[in-house]
Design a protein around this motif. Sequence first.
Motif, PDB file in Angstrom:
ATOM      1  N   GLY A  13       0.827  -1.202   0.000  1.00  0.00           N
ATOM      2  CA  GLY A  13       0.000   0.000   0.000  1.00  0.00           C
ATOM      3  C   GLY A  13       0.861   1.251   0.000  1.00  0.00           C
ATOM      4  O   GLY A  13       2.039   1.220  -0.392  1.00  0.00           O
ATOM      5  N   GLU A  38      -3.088  -7.530  -2.122  1.00  0.00           N
ATOM      6  CA  GLU A  38      -4.046  -7.119  -3.158  1.00  0.00           C
ATOM      7  C   GLU A  38      -3.418  -7.340  -4.540  1.00  0.00           C
ATOM      8  O   GLU A  38      -2.200  -7.263  -4.688  1.00  0.00           O
ATOM      9  N   VAL A  79       0.119 -13.116  -0.256  1.00  0.00           N
ATOM     10  CA  VAL A  79       0.020 -12.807   1.178  1.00  0.00           C
ATOM     11  C   VAL A  79       1.256 -13.300   1.910  1.00  0.00           C
ATOM     12  O   VAL A  79       1.666 -14.452   1.713  1.00  0.00           O
ATOM     13  N   ILE A 155     -15.226   7.112   7.788  1.00  0.00           N
ATOM     14  CA  ILE A 155     -15.584   6.372   6.567  1.00  0.00           C
ATOM     15  C   ILE A 155     -17.102   6.236   6.437  1.00  0.00           C
ATOM     16  O   ILE A 155     -17.675   6.438   5.368  1.00  0.00           O
ATOM     17  N   ASP A 277      -0.502   2.495   8.976  1.00  0.00           N
ATOM     18  CA  ASP A 277      -1.617   2.182   9.868  1.00  0.00           C
ATOM     19  C   ASP A 277      -1.308   1.056  10.849  1.00  0.00           C
ATOM     20  O   ASP A 277      -1.892   0.993  11.929  1.00  0.00           O
ATOM     21  N   THR A 328     -11.125  15.080   5.987  1.00  0.00           N
ATOM     22  CA  THR A 328     -12.282  14.380   5.446  1.00  0.00           C
ATOM     23  C   THR A 328     -13.125  15.411   4.713  1.00  0.00           C
ATOM     24  O   THR A 328     -13.058  16.598   5.004  1.00  0.00           O
TER      25      THR A 328
HETATM   26  C1  LIG Z   1     -12.305   4.277   2.614  1.00  0.00           C
HETATM   27  C2  LIG Z   1     -11.124   5.000   3.222  1.00  0.00           C
HETATM   28  C3  LIG Z   1     -11.097   6.393   3.210  1.00  0.00           C
HETATM   29  C4  LIG Z   1     -10.021   7.063   3.804  1.00  0.00           C
HETATM   30  N1  LIG Z   1     -10.028   8.438   3.777  1.00  0.00           N
HETATM   31  C5  LIG Z   1      -8.992   9.096   4.349  1.00  0.00           C
HETATM   32  C6  LIG Z   1      -8.990  10.525   4.359  1.00  0.00           C
HETATM   33  O1  LIG Z   1      -9.922  11.175   3.848  1.00  0.00           O
HETATM   34  N2  LIG Z   1      -7.932  11.157   4.973  1.00  0.00           N
HETATM   35  C7  LIG Z   1      -6.888  10.452   5.545  1.00  0.00           C
HETATM   36  O2  LIG Z   1      -5.965  11.056   6.091  1.00  0.00           O
HETATM   37  N3  LIG Z   1      -6.851   9.079   5.534  1.00  0.00           N
HETATM   38  C8  LIG Z   1      -7.891   8.412   4.961  1.00  0.00           C
HETATM   39  N4  LIG Z   1      -7.885   7.042   4.958  1.00  0.00           N
HETATM   40  C9  LIG Z   1      -6.757   6.324   5.618  1.00  0.00           C
HETATM   41  C10 LIG Z   1      -5.593   6.108   4.654  1.00  0.00           C
HETATM   42  O3  LIG Z   1      -6.043   5.615   3.431  1.00  0.00           O
HETATM   43  C11 LIG Z   1      -4.622   5.126   5.321  1.00  0.00           C
HETATM   44  O4  LIG Z   1      -4.103   5.748   6.475  1.00  0.00           O
HETATM   45  C12 LIG Z   1      -3.454   4.705   4.416  1.00  0.00           C
HETATM   46  O5  LIG Z   1      -3.925   4.103   3.243  1.00  0.00           O
HETATM   47  C13 LIG Z   1      -2.601   3.687   5.167  1.00  0.00           C
HETATM   48  O6  LIG Z   1      -1.599   3.216   4.317  1.00  0.00           O
HETATM   49  P1  LIG Z   1      -0.824   1.860   4.710  1.00  0.00           P
HETATM   50  O7  LIG Z   1       0.159   1.657   3.619  1.00  0.00           O
HETATM   51  O8  LIG Z   1      -0.396   1.913   6.115  1.00  0.00           O
HETATM   52  O9  LIG Z   1      -1.937   0.726   4.675  1.00  0.00           O
HETATM   53  P2  LIG Z   1      -2.759   0.213   3.424  1.00  0.00           P
HETATM   54  O10 LIG Z   1      -2.958   1.297   2.434  1.00  0.00           O
HETATM   55  O11 LIG Z   1      -3.930  -0.480   3.988  1.00  0.00           O
HETATM   56  O12 LIG Z   1      -1.781  -0.889   2.735  1.00  0.00           O
HETATM   57  C14 LIG Z   1      -1.491  -2.103   3.384  1.00  0.00           C
HETATM   58  C15 LIG Z   1      -1.460  -3.188   2.310  1.00  0.00           C
HETATM   59  O13 LIG Z   1      -0.938  -4.386   2.894  1.00  0.00           O
HETATM   60  C16 LIG Z   1      -1.680  -5.464   2.406  1.00  0.00           C
HETATM   61  N5  LIG Z   1      -1.530  -6.593   3.330  1.00  0.00           N
HETATM   62  C17 LIG Z   1      -2.167  -6.810   4.501  1.00  0.00           C
HETATM   63  N6  LIG Z   1      -1.745  -7.974   5.070  1.00  0.00           N
HETATM   64  C18 LIG Z   1      -0.822  -8.488   4.220  1.00  0.00           C
HETATM   65  C19 LIG Z   1      -0.013  -9.671   4.236  1.00  0.00           C
HETATM   66  N7  LIG Z   1      -0.061 -10.540   5.233  1.00  0.00           N
HETATM   67  N8  LIG Z   1       0.801  -9.885   3.186  1.00  0.00           N
HETATM   68  C20 LIG Z   1       0.884  -9.000   2.158  1.00  0.00           C
HETATM   69  N9  LIG Z   1       0.158  -7.854   2.091  1.00  0.00           N
HETATM   70  C21 LIG Z   1      -0.676  -7.612   3.105  1.00  0.00           C
HETATM   71  C22 LIG Z   1      -3.095  -4.945   2.334  1.00  0.00           C
HETATM   72  O14 LIG Z   1      -3.896  -5.744   1.471  1.00  0.00           O
HETATM   73  C23 LIG Z   1      -2.843  -3.530   1.768  1.00  0.00           C
HETATM   74  O15 LIG Z   1      -2.815  -3.566   0.356  1.00  0.00           O
HETATM   75  C24 LIG Z   1      -8.951   6.329   4.380  1.00  0.00           C
HETATM   76  C25 LIG Z   1      -8.971   4.915   4.393  1.00  0.00           C
HETATM   77  C26 LIG Z   1     -10.055   4.252   3.814  1.00  0.00           C
HETATM   78  C27 LIG Z   1     -10.081   2.736   3.826  1.00  0.00           C
END
Ligand SMILES: Cc1cc2nc3c(=O)[nH]c(=O)nc-3n(C[C@H](O)[C@H](O)[C@H](O)COP(=O)(O)OP(=O)(O)OC[C@H]3O[C@@H](n4cnc5c(N)ncnc54)[C@H](O)[C@@H]3O)c2cc1C
Length: 466
Positions: A13, A38, A79, A155, A277, A328
């Motif tokens: 992500g 994903e 995964v 959300i 996150d 938001t």
């Molecule tokens: C619907 C929605 C709306 C949002 N709106 C806002 C907003 O308006 N403002 C704001 O500040 N933030 C918003 N956010 C939050 C923001 O999108 C997240 O904080 C950010 O995407 C986090 O990024 P990340 O890389 O930590 O996690 P993610 O983007 O969740 O990426 C993690 C990835 O790891 C993958 N994964 C999980 N487990 C495994 C595994 N075991 N092996 C391999 N891959 C794995 C997941 O499938 C995912 O693709 C929103 C989130 C959502 C869901």
Amino acid sequence: MKNEERVVVAGGGLAGLRAGERLRELGFRGEIVIVGAERHLPYHRPALSKEAINGELVASDLRLTISRELDAVWRLGTVATHLEPDRHVVGLPGGEELKYDGLIIATGVEPRHLAGAPRQDPRIHVLRTVDDAIAIKRAINSTQGLVVVIGGGLIGCEMAASVKSMGRDVAVVSRSSTLLGSAVGKSIADTVTEAHRARGVRLAMGVKIRHWVRQSGGVAIHLSDGQVFFAAVVVIAVGAAPSVAWLRGSGLVLEDGVLCDPTCHVVGGTDIVAAGDVARWPNLRFGGQPRRVEHWLNAVEMGRAAAENLLAGRESSRPFTPVPRFWTEQYGMRIQGSGLPAMGTDTTTLAGSQKDHRTITGFISDGRLVGMVGLDAPTAMIKLSTELWRQNKVTASPRPPQHSAPAASADPGEHRLPAGPRAPAVPRQAPEPVPSPPPLPSHAPVVRSRGHSRALARSGPKAPPR
Ligand SMILES: Cc1cc2nc3c(=O)[nH]c(=O)nc-3n(C[C@H](O)[C@H](O)[C@H](O)COP(=O)(O)OP(=O)(O)OC[C@H]3O[C@@H](n4cnc5c(N)ncnc54)[C@H](O)[C@@H]3O)c2cc1C
């Protein structure tokens, strides 16, 4: 890390992507393998509850810009199944083992399940991935009748606003008395709740779900206040849980995410950092209590900081001490948050317009301004944000508690603040470039990535650049 070594990024992500890019920016020339559950390359998740639902954007518009230099091996649709830190191995399906010299854990969070909800029913959805958003949109477009959103958080509210803007009848069911209650403070929560009500969103606040009855024409949701909503489509948005199941048994500390030290290095592991996150770390700017931050900008900044500190090694690493920001957008109203409002034990109005709803709420802890949330007040938010930096200096270790009374203020031009401790001026940081849209892949390839860019509409951050 030496250039001939391999860094594995678990989680494809935003945090994982920006971490990989930062490794290249810092001159790492070894192999980078990004393992993503994903089947899609990283995309702009915030749009999933906004433009991707109301049709302003289609899935192919959401792909994030990937820098040309990244040159990563993408294991999409794969995964990570387990972690053996002692052997520096990440397990993949089918018994495959991926050796690493450095590991970046960025697996994000997954939607929290709602006990009692018949999740097997195709009319009931959660929202975390682009595939979820596509399924919800398809369900809404192929049905008539009420769309019910369970959960009045960020959300849930965005979903309700987007569905309403599509002209559909929508209801929100929430256990708390106002929408967004704990996230933005009472006054802004009241304004947002009123904005939804004024547009005809049916609000069932302060209620619990008694039971669900699945019927051919829809799902009947029986509430504790006696109301029954008959839903054609249901979206459950009751929060998220860190994606750490694959780390059970690894020896890492997994209470509410992956526990890290102030430099993003994980507790209980070597050559492993975490970001985004999923990561819980002590931000020494805000008292040092380990916390997770589920914001888009934090995923970007922590991804970069984690990469820097992985290359530097634990001893030479720098604490990650951001002032978190989030936004938001609902019905064109823009809410921006800064700092850690959740840390506040008291609130004060930092700015408020006599003429309209524009306002800023300050969150106070131990006489210090620790967070603020503004409604349609971007300029004042930028001005006041320097105060957050000034009053929350980075401390070498967790800060001892202090006690003094806060002060309040009147209009958006005029800011009066609690008398916090003096601190030096705040460094400016470049804002994050807006993501762009090459088409999404259709199957789970192993690819070497090359990136291009184009502007995206509204769901990029306009939070205060620092
Ligand atoms: C619907 C929605 C709306 C949002 N709106 C806002 C907003 O308006 N403002 C704001 O500040 N933030 C918003 N956010 C939050 C923001 O999108 C997240 O904080 C950010 O995407 C986090 O990024 P990340 O890389 O930590 O996690 P993610 O983007 O969740 O990426 C993690 C990835 O790891 C993958 N994964 C999980 N487990 C495994 C595994 N075991 N092996 C391999 N891959 C794995 C997941 O499938 C995912 O693709 C929103 C989130 C959502 C869901």
